[in-house]
Design a protein around this motif. Structure first.
Motif, PDB file in Angstrom:
ATOM      1  N   ILE A 101     -88.067 -47.544 -39.937  1.00 14.83           N
ATOM      2  CA  ILE A 101     -87.027 -46.639 -40.438  1.00 14.83           C
ATOM      3  C   ILE A 101     -85.910 -47.381 -41.196  1.00 14.83           C
ATOM      4  CG2 ILE A 101     -87.416 -45.069 -38.482  1.00 14.83           C
ATOM      5  CD1 ILE A 101     -84.548 -45.928 -37.515  1.00 14.83           C
ATOM      6  N   SER A 102     -85.157 -46.601 -41.967  1.00 18.53           N
ATOM      7  CA  SER A 102     -83.892 -47.079 -42.542  1.00 18.53           C
ATOM      8  C   SER A 102     -82.764 -46.309 -41.862  1.00 18.53           C
ATOM      9  CB  SER A 102     -83.824 -46.780 -44.047  1.00 18.53           C
ATOM     10  OG  SER A 102     -84.678 -47.631 -44.757  1.00 18.53           O
ATOM     11  N   VAL A 103     -81.648 -46.993 -41.642  1.00 21.97           N
ATOM     12  CA  VAL A 103     -80.497 -46.350 -41.000  1.00 21.97           C
ATOM     13  C   VAL A 103     -79.308 -46.361 -41.972  1.00 21.97           C
ATOM     14  CG1 VAL A 103     -78.944 -46.332 -39.013  1.00 21.97           C
ATOM     15  CG2 VAL A 103     -81.296 -47.186 -38.757  1.00 21.97           C
ATOM     16  N   LEU A 104     -78.892 -45.181 -42.396  1.00 22.59           N
ATOM     17  CA  LEU A 104     -77.725 -45.084 -43.277  1.00 22.59           C
ATOM     18  C   LEU A 104     -76.480 -44.921 -42.408  1.00 22.59           C
ATOM     19  CD1 LEU A 104     -78.988 -42.580 -46.028  1.00 22.59           C
ATOM     20  CD2 LEU A 104     -79.506 -45.001 -45.730  1.00 22.59           C
ATOM     21  N   GLY A 105     -75.556 -45.874 -42.501  1.00 18.46           N
ATOM     22  CA  GLY A 105     -74.352 -45.825 -41.657  1.00 18.46           C
ATOM     23  C   GLY A 105     -74.578 -46.517 -40.322  1.00 18.46           C
ATOM     24  N   SER A 106     -75.209 -47.703 -40.367  1.00 19.48           N
ATOM     25  CA  SER A 106     -75.616 -48.370 -39.115  1.00 19.48           C
ATOM     26  C   SER A 106     -74.441 -48.953 -38.341  1.00 19.48           C
ATOM     27  CB  SER A 106     -76.627 -49.481 -39.417  1.00 19.48           C
ATOM     28  OG  SER A 106     -76.039 -50.458 -40.251  1.00 19.48           O
ATOM     29  N   THR A 107     -73.251 -49.044 -38.970  1.00 17.52           N
ATOM     30  CA  THR A 107     -72.098 -49.620 -38.261  1.00 17.52           C
ATOM     31  C   THR A 107     -71.261 -48.563 -37.549  1.00 17.52           C
ATOM     32  OG1 THR A 107     -70.842 -49.476 -40.310  1.00 17.52           O
ATOM     33  CG2 THR A 107     -71.867 -51.599 -39.824  1.00 17.52           C
ATOM     34  N   GLY A 108     -71.602 -47.293 -37.709  1.00 17.84           N
ATOM     35  CA  GLY A 108     -70.801 -46.214 -37.114  1.00 17.84           C
ATOM     36  C   GLY A 108     -71.222 -45.909 -35.685  1.00 17.84           C
ATOM     37  N   SER A 109     -70.633 -44.840 -35.159  1.00 21.62           N
ATOM     38  CA  SER A 109     -70.906 -44.433 -33.778  1.00 21.62           C
ATOM     39  C   SER A 109     -72.393 -44.047 -33.607  1.00 21.62           C
ATOM     40  CB  SER A 109     -69.977 -43.258 -33.440  1.00 21.62           C
ATOM     41  OG  SER A 109     -70.442 -42.562 -32.333  1.00 21.62           O
ATOM     42  N   ILE A 110     -72.886 -43.175 -34.459  1.00 22.55           N
ATOM     43  CA  ILE A 110     -74.302 -42.797 -34.371  1.00 22.55           C
ATOM     44  C   ILE A 110     -75.191 -43.981 -34.783  1.00 22.55           C
ATOM     45  CG2 ILE A 110     -76.112 -41.315 -35.384  1.00 22.55           C
ATOM     46  CD1 ILE A 110     -74.404 -39.705 -33.557  1.00 22.55           C
ATOM     47  N   GLY A 111     -74.768 -44.710 -35.823  1.00 18.93           N
ATOM     48  CA  GLY A 111     -75.575 -45.828 -36.328  1.00 18.93           C
ATOM     49  C   GLY A 111     -75.812 -46.886 -35.263  1.00 18.93           C
ATOM     50  N   THR A 112     -74.753 -47.297 -34.557  1.00 19.04           N
ATOM     51  CA  THR A 112     -74.923 -48.360 -33.550  1.00 19.04           C
ATOM     52  C   THR A 112     -75.776 -47.862 -32.374  1.00 19.04           C
ATOM     53  OG1 THR A 112     -72.760 -47.736 -32.677  1.00 19.04           O
ATOM     54  CG2 THR A 112     -72.806 -49.666 -34.079  1.00 19.04           C
ATOM     55  N   GLN A 113     -75.609 -46.579 -32.025  1.00 16.37           N
ATOM     56  CA  GLN A 113     -76.444 -46.040 -30.930  1.00 16.37           C
ATOM     57  C   GLN A 113     -77.904 -45.936 -31.381  1.00 16.37           C
ATOM     58  OE1 GLN A 113     -74.374 -42.892 -28.354  1.00 16.37           O
ATOM     59  NE2 GLN A 113     -73.226 -42.768 -30.243  1.00 16.37           N
ATOM     60  N   THR A 114     -78.099 -45.682 -32.678  1.00 10.93           N
ATOM     61  CA  THR A 114     -79.471 -45.626 -33.211  1.00 10.93           C
ATOM     62  C   THR A 114     -80.132 -47.003 -33.095  1.00 10.93           C
ATOM     63  OG1 THR A 114     -78.881 -43.883 -34.747  1.00 10.93           O
ATOM     64  CG2 THR A 114     -80.835 -45.171 -35.304  1.00 10.93           C
ATOM     65  N   LEU A 115     -79.380 -48.053 -33.422  1.00 13.88           N
ATOM     66  CA  LEU A 115     -79.957 -49.395 -33.323  1.00 13.88           C
ATOM     67  C   LEU A 115     -80.327 -49.720 -31.873  1.00 13.88           C
ATOM     68  CD1 LEU A 115     -78.001 -51.649 -35.860  1.00 13.88           C
ATOM     69  CD2 LEU A 115     -79.782 -49.973 -36.264  1.00 13.88           C
ATOM     70  N   GLU A 116     -79.486 -49.255 -30.930  1.00 12.16           N
ATOM     71  CA  GLU A 116     -79.815 -49.484 -29.507  1.00 12.16           C
ATOM     72  C   GLU A 116     -81.116 -48.767 -29.138  1.00 12.16           C
ATOM     73  OE1 GLU A 116     -75.135 -49.470 -28.188  1.00 12.16           O
ATOM     74  OE2 GLU A 116     -76.512 -48.299 -26.965  1.00 12.16           O
ATOM     75  N   VAL A 117     -81.262 -47.521 -29.605  1.00 11.85           N
ATOM     76  CA  VAL A 117     -82.489 -46.769 -29.305  1.00 11.85           C
ATOM     77  C   VAL A 117     -83.697 -47.490 -29.909  1.00 11.85           C
ATOM     78  CG1 VAL A 117     -83.745 -44.623 -29.832  1.00 11.85           C
ATOM     79  CG2 VAL A 117     -81.360 -44.519 -29.085  1.00 11.85           C
ATOM     80  N   CYS A 118     -83.539 -47.978 -31.144  1.00 11.65           N
ATOM     81  CA  CYS A 118     -84.656 -48.652 -31.821  1.00 11.65           C
ATOM     82  C   CYS A 118     -85.062 -49.913 -31.055  1.00 11.65           C
ATOM     83  CB  CYS A 118     -84.275 -49.020 -33.255  1.00 11.65           C
ATOM     84  SG  CYS A 118     -84.156 -47.570 -34.296  1.00 11.65           S
ATOM     85  N   GLU A 119     -84.044 -50.614 -30.533  1.00 10.85           N
ATOM     86  CA  GLU A 119     -84.325 -51.825 -29.768  1.00 10.85           C
ATOM     87  C   GLU A 119     -85.083 -51.469 -28.485  1.00 10.85           C
ATOM     88  OE1 GLU A 119     -80.726 -53.833 -28.796  1.00 10.85           O
ATOM     89  OE2 GLU A 119     -81.734 -55.737 -28.420  1.00 10.85           O
ATOM     90  N   GLU A 120     -84.634 -50.406 -27.811  1.00 13.91           N
ATOM     91  CA  GLU A 120     -85.264 -50.005 -26.551  1.00 13.91           C
ATOM     92  C   GLU A 120     -86.676 -49.479 -26.770  1.00 13.91           C
ATOM     93  OE1 GLU A 120     -80.900 -48.632 -24.997  1.00 13.91           O
ATOM     94  OE2 GLU A 120     -82.455 -47.096 -25.036  1.00 13.91           O
ATOM     95  N   GLN A 121     -86.901 -48.813 -27.892  1.00 13.69           N
ATOM     96  CA  GLN A 121     -88.194 -48.131 -28.099  1.00 13.69           C
ATOM     97  C   GLN A 121     -89.086 -48.838 -29.112  1.00 13.69           C
ATOM     98  OE1 GLN A 121     -88.858 -46.111 -25.961  1.00 13.69           O
ATOM     99  NE2 GLN A 121     -86.929 -45.246 -25.229  1.00 13.69           N
ATOM    100  N   ASN A 122     -88.720 -50.041 -29.486  1.00 13.19           N
ATOM    101  CA  ASN A 122     -89.554 -50.837 -30.387  1.00 13.19           C
ATOM    102  C   ASN A 122     -89.835 -50.140 -31.719  1.00 13.19           C
ATOM    103  OD1 ASN A 122     -91.054 -53.070 -31.113  1.00 13.19           O
ATOM    104  ND2 ASN A 122     -92.966 -52.217 -30.286  1.00 13.19           N
ATOM    105  N   ILE A 123     -88.757 -49.624 -32.312  1.00 15.25           N
ATOM    106  CA  ILE A 123     -88.862 -49.022 -33.650  1.00 15.25           C
ATOM    107  C   ILE A 123     -88.330 -50.051 -34.631  1.00 15.25           C
ATOM    108  CG2 ILE A 123     -87.920 -47.195 -35.145  1.00 15.25           C
ATOM    109  CD1 ILE A 123     -87.759 -45.478 -32.489  1.00 15.25           C
TER     110      ILE A 123
END
Ligand code: NDP
Ligand code: MG
Length: 381
Positions: A5-27
């Motif tokens: 995936i690509s994450v638009l706005g990865s430094t924001g509130s949703i963006g940083t939580q998205t990166l955590e989810v990706c790390e946990e779920q191997n995305i």
């Protein structure tokens, strides 16, 4: 198969939580982006090793490029960069978590490239909902809601088109920091008061939108587009505990609700793993511990934003984008101390009065209309 995936706005509130989810779920994260927070972007580049990083502000892009020239990540710039990372051949989906109308163009580009959209950036649907939904339908692209209320409804519908049996959707709302207050009590509230949300920790813009209830108004418009319903079939119910994330009511009186602890990681993860579900470390719901859930009618007189949005979507055309543009400028004026809290809504009402709605036909038209509204609001202050 691993998702990319690509994450638009990865430094924001949703963006940083998205990166955590990706790390946990191997995305696998192929690209990240921000407006100018290059310190955090650099940390994210070193940790997630994406192929691309898009920086909106050119000067910050230059600095980041120098700072990460020992990595393999390519820096791309501006709107062109955002569109490039939204259409990469290697990605399956784009999670759009930028704040504001800046998300519209890359979302349309991603739809054109047939990428699944995991949509947090609600301003995109408020300003360009008709265009986005018609292009998505034409391209056979799925728009998966990240906004917790819309994720809840999407989960209650469970992929079925039950529209002929649906009586209404019920969007829940925490009520924000000013629940129960009268207009006169809101006259002199400060930025700090408005940023103090009772149940969610979010970016500044959406936190102010929650305080004015414009966020709930936008969510009514978002629901109209995502679920193809008129605004009168969408109710709002204040629910202070943010445990029920929204509900659907069928014509036979049966009501279905989606519940969970208030964390955005659940809807983010569902949008990224849909139609599958993966186990998560998120705190699980313990209703015996919570004991009571409370509900109230919204106060539409004090918080006019919901009716303003209902009116705008009923008028259709450019009316919702006028509300969005005026609100974006007004919120930033409030955040920088230039206007008072109640003036946000007054400015939005002035814009709606000043701009006659036009039929929406292209991105260009939307962006031009957006620009005119912004100039109009600035000229008033
Ligand atoms: P934040 O303000 O925390 O983050 C916004 C992100 O977008 C940051 O990465 C920011 O970069 C980036 N950004 C801002 N402007 C631009 C630009 N011009 N070009 C490129 N990137 C830009 O917002 P949130 O995460 O709270 O919200 C994001 C979206 O998700 C909003 O539309 C909001 O309504 C929606 N949403 C948020 C929820 C939440 O819980 N936070 C819940 C439901 C929906 P930088 O760091 O450099 O400023
Ligand atoms: Mg929401």
């Amino acid at each position: 198969m691993q998702k990319n995936i690509s994450v638009l706005g990865s430094t924001g509130s949703i963006g940083t939580q998205t990166l955590e989810v990706c790390e946990e779920q191997n995305i696998k994260i192929r690209a990240i982006s921000a407006n100018k927070n290059i310190d955090l972007l650099e940390k994210q580049v070193r940790k997630f090793k994406p192929d691309f990083v898009a920086v909106f502000e050119e000067n910050f892009a230059k600095i980041l490029k120098r700072n990460i020239n020992d990595t393999y990540t390519k820096v791309v710039v501006g709107m062109e960069g955002l569109c490039e990372i939204s259409t990469l051949p290697k990605i399956d989906a784009v999670l759009t978590a930028v704040s504001g109308i800046v998300g519209l163009e890359p979302t349309l580009a991603a739809i054109e490239a047939k990428k699944t959209i995991a949509l947090a950036n609600k301003e995109t649907l408020v300003a360009g909902g008709e265009l986005v939904m018609s292009r998505a339908l034409k391209s056979g692209v799925q728009i998966l809601p990240v906004d917790s209320e819309h994720s809840a409804i999407f989960q209650c519908l469970a992929g079925k088109d039950n529209s002929q049996f649906l009586k209404k959707l019920i969007l829940t709302a925490s009520g924000g920091p000013f629940f129960g207050k009268t207009k006169s009590e809101l006259k002199n509230v400060t930025v700090q008061n408005a940023l103090n949300h009772p149940s969610w920790s979010m970016g500044a813009k959406i936190t102010i939108d929650s305080a004015t209830m414009m966020n709930k108004g936008f969510e009514i418009i978002e629901a109209c587009h995502l679920f193809g319903l008129p605004e009168y079939k969408i109710d709002v119910l204040i629910h202070r505990e943010s445990i029920i994330h929204s509900m659907i009511e069928y014509i036979d009186g049966s009501v279905m609700a989606q519940m969970g602890t208030p964390t955005m990681k659940t809807p983010i993860q569902y949008a990224l793993t849909y139609p599958e579900r993966l186990s998560s470390e998120n705190e699980k719901l313990n209703l015996a511990k919570i004991k009571n859930l409370s509900f109230f009618e919204p106060d539409n007189k004090t918080f006019e934003a919901m009716d303003i949005c209902r009116n705008a979507i009923k008028i259709g055309g450019t009316a919702p984008l006028v509300v969005n543009a005026a609100n974006e400028v007004a919120v930033s004026l409030f955040l920088s101390g230039k206007i008072k809290f109640l003036e946000i809504i007054e400015l939005v009402k002035s814009a709606l009065k000043n701009f006659k709605s036009q039929k929406v036909s292209s991105l260009n038209q939307i962006m031009n209309a957006d620009k005119s509204v912004r100039e109009f609001i600035k000229s008033l202050v």
